[in-house]
Design an enzyme around this catalytic site. Structure first.
Site: not given
Length: 375
Positions: A69, A100, A348, A71, A134-135, A163
């Protein structure tokens, strides 16, 4: 010379693609993949830009898909490097998505370039399933692309999700399954009244207490060979009663269950509904499941991943099913799926970052994966 994933990762990070925004991230991948012979198809569902890119060989070799992903979560405050500047300092790449998982996407693109150059790509089919959802709520992303792939007869033989699964060292962990996530919320209705005359009231808090006790008094299970025991966590209890002399009219609770394959969303809902019916016949309840538990049993695909990890990093590649959910929960309905990626210690977080040399090692690892899977 191996293709350097750093410039690709920087181009991606400089796209401020906070979910569900794209901000040019898909275009970055198109520019990188089309010269390698990939046919790129943009798939827009709702607000979300997705990409499916495929490079077919002339033969009947296996089809390996890479899922990822572009995003990212919002950056937050307190960064020492601008979150979307993709700056490198002292050999470390800083930026939202460095771990990520824009770094992982870039590493696989670079690996694809290498196997195209050395001829390995001619042994099979390579594809990319890239989403911008995805997020977020994950409604208009991977699951919609999978439907499109099935309708267009583009089902892969195996899929690797990039991931950040590594815990301490690159390649130390391979995810071969994930627990399911099931949520419930319910309002129990009673009869309001004066606390001095409980016979004239029906206290919903007492009923709620009995419901929650029955839901939590015993373990849900003892785990399985590949999964830890399922867990139930009550996340809120609310009554909203402003006084101490009124029996309230209703009481509310919410909970989440992370469950292994001994349960399903259907079985968990039936269990909770049964207890509610016995302890609190007057209630409203709603249930949701963001993904069922799944397991990719060790076999040829998982064995190939472990060989690639061993050859590239020297790590054993421990098989694991812990953590939260990922888009692998959707992909498992189409083909065997596993997850392998960067060390995830800063994902994150403020100042999300990855060592540049580790990013390059991840690209080498993905090159080894492609060579093992396409044979």
């Amino acid at each position: 010379m191996a293709t350097d994933p750093l410039p690709i990762a920087q181009d991606l990070i400089r796209c401020a693609s906070v979910t569900p925004a794209d901000e040019g991230a898909i275009a970055v991948l198109e520019r990188a993949l089309e010269p390698l012979g990939f046919q790129c198809t943009r798939l827009r569902f709702g607000e979300v830009e997705n990409l499916f890119a495929i490079r077919r060989s002339g033969g009947n070799g296996p089809h390996l898909c890479f899922a990822g992903h572009t995003d990212v979560v919002p950056p937050g405050e307190g960064w020492t490097h601008p979150p979307f500047a993709a700056e490198v300092e002292d050999g470390t790449l800083y930026g939202r998505g460095a771990v990520d998982m824009k770094g992982g996407v870039a590493a696989f693109v670079a690996a694809a370039a290498d196997v195209v150059a050395d001829g390995t790509a001619e042994k099979g089919t390579l594809s990319f399933l890239i989403t911008g959802d995805e997020e977020g709520v994950a409604v208009d992303g991977t699951t919609r692309v999978l439907d499109w792939m099935a309708e267009n007869h583009l089902v892969p033989d195996m899929c690797l999700v990039g991931e950040p699964t590594s815990k301490e060292r690159l390649g130390d962990t391979i995810k071969i399954g994930r627990r399911g996530s099931f949520s419930a919320e319910f309002t129990i209705h009673g009869i309001q009244g004066h606390v001095a005359y409980p016979e004239r009231a029906d206290n919903p808090v007492h009923r709620l207490a009995r419901v929650l006790y029955r839901l939590t008094e015993k373990p849900l299970d003892s785990g399985t060979e590949w999964f830890q025991a399922s867990t139930l966590q009550v996340t809120t209890v609310d009554v909203g009663n402003p006084t101490n002399n009124i029996v309230p009219a209703k009481a509310f609770a919410r909970l989440n269950i992370r469950f292994n394959p001994t349960h399903t969303a259907v079985s968990l809902e039936a269990w909770i509904r049964g207890i509610l019916a016995e302890e609190a016949p007057r209630h409203d309840a709603s249930f949701s499941c963001s993904g069922e538990a799944f397991l990719t049993e060790p076999g040829p695909f998982v064995d190939a991943l472990r060989r690639a990890v061993q050859a590239s990093t020297g790590e054993e590649g421990k098989l694991d099913t812990g953590g939260g959910t990922s888009d692998a929960r959707f992909i498992t309905r189409l083909c065997p799926v596993a997850e392998l990626g960067a060390v995830g210690t800063t994902m994150h977080k403020v100042d999300e970052r990855t060592p540049v040399e580790e990013l390059r090692r991840l690209s080498s690892l993905y090159g080894a994966v492609i060579r093992e899977c396409l044979g």
